[in-house]
Design an enzyme around this catalytic site. Structure first.
Site, PDB file in Angstrom:
ATOM      1  NE  ARG A  77      -2.572   0.914   3.527  1.00  0.00           N
ATOM      2  CZ  ARG A  77      -3.254   0.605   4.639  1.00  0.00           C
ATOM      3  NH1 ARG A  77      -4.491   0.154   4.546  1.00  0.00           N
ATOM      4  NH2 ARG A  77      -2.707   0.748   5.818  1.00  0.00           N
ATOM      5  CE  LYS A 100      -2.221   4.644   7.318  1.00  0.00           C
ATOM      6  NZ  LYS A 100      -3.463   5.179   7.850  1.00  0.00           N
ATOM      7  CD  GLU A 145     -11.705   5.571   4.737  1.00  0.00           C
ATOM      8  OE1 GLU A 145     -11.195   4.761   5.520  1.00  0.00           O
ATOM      9  OE2 GLU A 145     -11.100   6.034   3.761  1.00  0.00           O
TER      10      GLU A 145
END
Ligand code: PLP
Ligand code: COI
Length: 340
Positions: free
Chosen positions: A81, A183, A219
């Site tokens: 990621r 992220k 989210e």
């Protein structure tokens, strides 16, 4: 010697430990990396990270098992990621192999800071990368640092497994074709105003909607979300503007393969929420935090599981995931990474 810390009462905060890992990128390549003691980072005042927020990070945990082994949960997924985050921010990538090696080095160097088995605490590991050399025009840096620090932590939400409350904010988290799926530090910077607002209104977190239609659940600022239907099906939002949580993907697998439940990823509409019987946030920091109430501009959605304890399925998912992470039950292949 294990540190003398009141492990059971730790919150989710920074504590300086002995070593951190640093590797620097210059002239098109990463150096071999090293462990250092100094927790301060000294960079140029015009570093791309300071001016244009060119930074991304990861979060994972190390646990001590009953046999005194130290293990991490699926760190290869964090490595992958982080590569995606770096690419999206025009940063050089740090290979999966080197990422895993750096995790081993930094956790072993801070071995005494890994909370004991059964304490409820764990060692939070924070890999991060940033553009470090001076730039002025809007363009990527040419020099970077990849670093990892660690800190022992307890629960992310105060009160441990007590259900939390969420509010639907008037702010959005991620735009279509933006950076919601990686992220990037910038996603968190822009959520600070919204989280302060949620706290001021007495809620633990914000539950963001899709910014295009503001009808679908995305989210929270720090975790993905799952719901349990009255038929015990576990459902979670499908969206390409949310962070692909490793915990959520693992829980969906656990629901299906360990608990024999139907687990579905699909679009979930705000107006459906009153039909669900349980709700919980999932993430490395949040683990699986039960949600008791979601407030949508004065209209409260109260889950039948209540405000006192997690719902039955949430509790089963939590117990099974924790047992896998602590090596108390067999994990699917490749989920447990031994550090020592
Ligand atoms: N969503 C956001 C915005 C997060 O910051 C995190 C934390 O990493 C998650 C979801 C959960 O992801 P993971 O389970 O990989 O920790
Ligand atoms: C994590 O769960 O690791 C996170 O990064 C969430 C938050 C602390 C930003």
């Amino acid at each position: 010697m294990v540190k003398n810390i009141d492990w059971g009462n730790l919150g989710f905060g920074y504590m300086k430990t002995d070593y951190r890992y640093v590797s620097c990128y210059k002239n098109g390549k990463w150096d071999e990396g090293q462990l250092v003691k100094d927790e301060n980072v000294v960079i140029n005042e015009s570093a791309c990270v300071l001016q244009y927020a060119q930074t991304c990070f990861e979060g994972l945990k190390a646990y001590k098992t009953k046999e005194n082994k130290v293990v991490c949960f699926r760190p290869d997924m964090n490595a992958k990621r982080m590569i995606e985050s770096a690419k999206r921010l025009e940063m050089p990538t740090f290979s999966e192999e080197r990422f895993l090696d750096a995790i081993k080095k930094v956790v072993n160097a801070n071995f005494d800071w890994v909370p004991p088995y059964g304490s409820g605490a764990s060692l939070y590991i924070r890999p991060y990368m940033f553009g470090s050399d001076a730039i002025m025009g809007v363009k990527p840096a040419t020099e970077y640092q990849f670093r990892i620090f660690v800190s022992p932590v307890g629960p992310y939400f105060k009160g441990g497994v007590k259900p939390i409350t969420l509010m639907i904010p008037d702010f959005d988290r991620a735009a279509p074709r933006g950076t919601g799926h990686v992220k990037a530090g910038l996603n968190y910077a822009m959520s600070l105003h919204a989280i302060v607002n949620a706290h001021n209104h007495g809620y633990n977190e914000n539950l963001y909607l899709d910014s295009r239609t503001r009808t679908k659940i995305e989210e929270t600022g720090s975790a993905n979300i799952i719901f349990v239907t009255k038929n015990n099906e576990v459902v979670t939002p499908k969206s390409d503007t949310i962070l692909p949580s490793i915990t959520r993907r693992s829980l969906m697998y656990v629901a299906e393969h360990y608990l024999g439940l139907k687990a579905t990823e699909r679009e979930i509409y705000l107006e459906e929420l009153q039909d669900y019987k349980e709700c919980a946030l999932c993430g490395t920091a949040a683990v699986l935090s039960p949600v008791g109430k979601i407030s949508d501009h004065g209209k409260d959605i109260l889950f039948p599981s209540g405000m006192e304890k997690p719902g039955e399925i949430t509790q089963k998912l939590y117990d099974t995931l924790r047992s896998i992470q602590m090596c108390e039950i067999d994990a699917p292949e490749g989920w447990i990474f031994e550090v020592n």
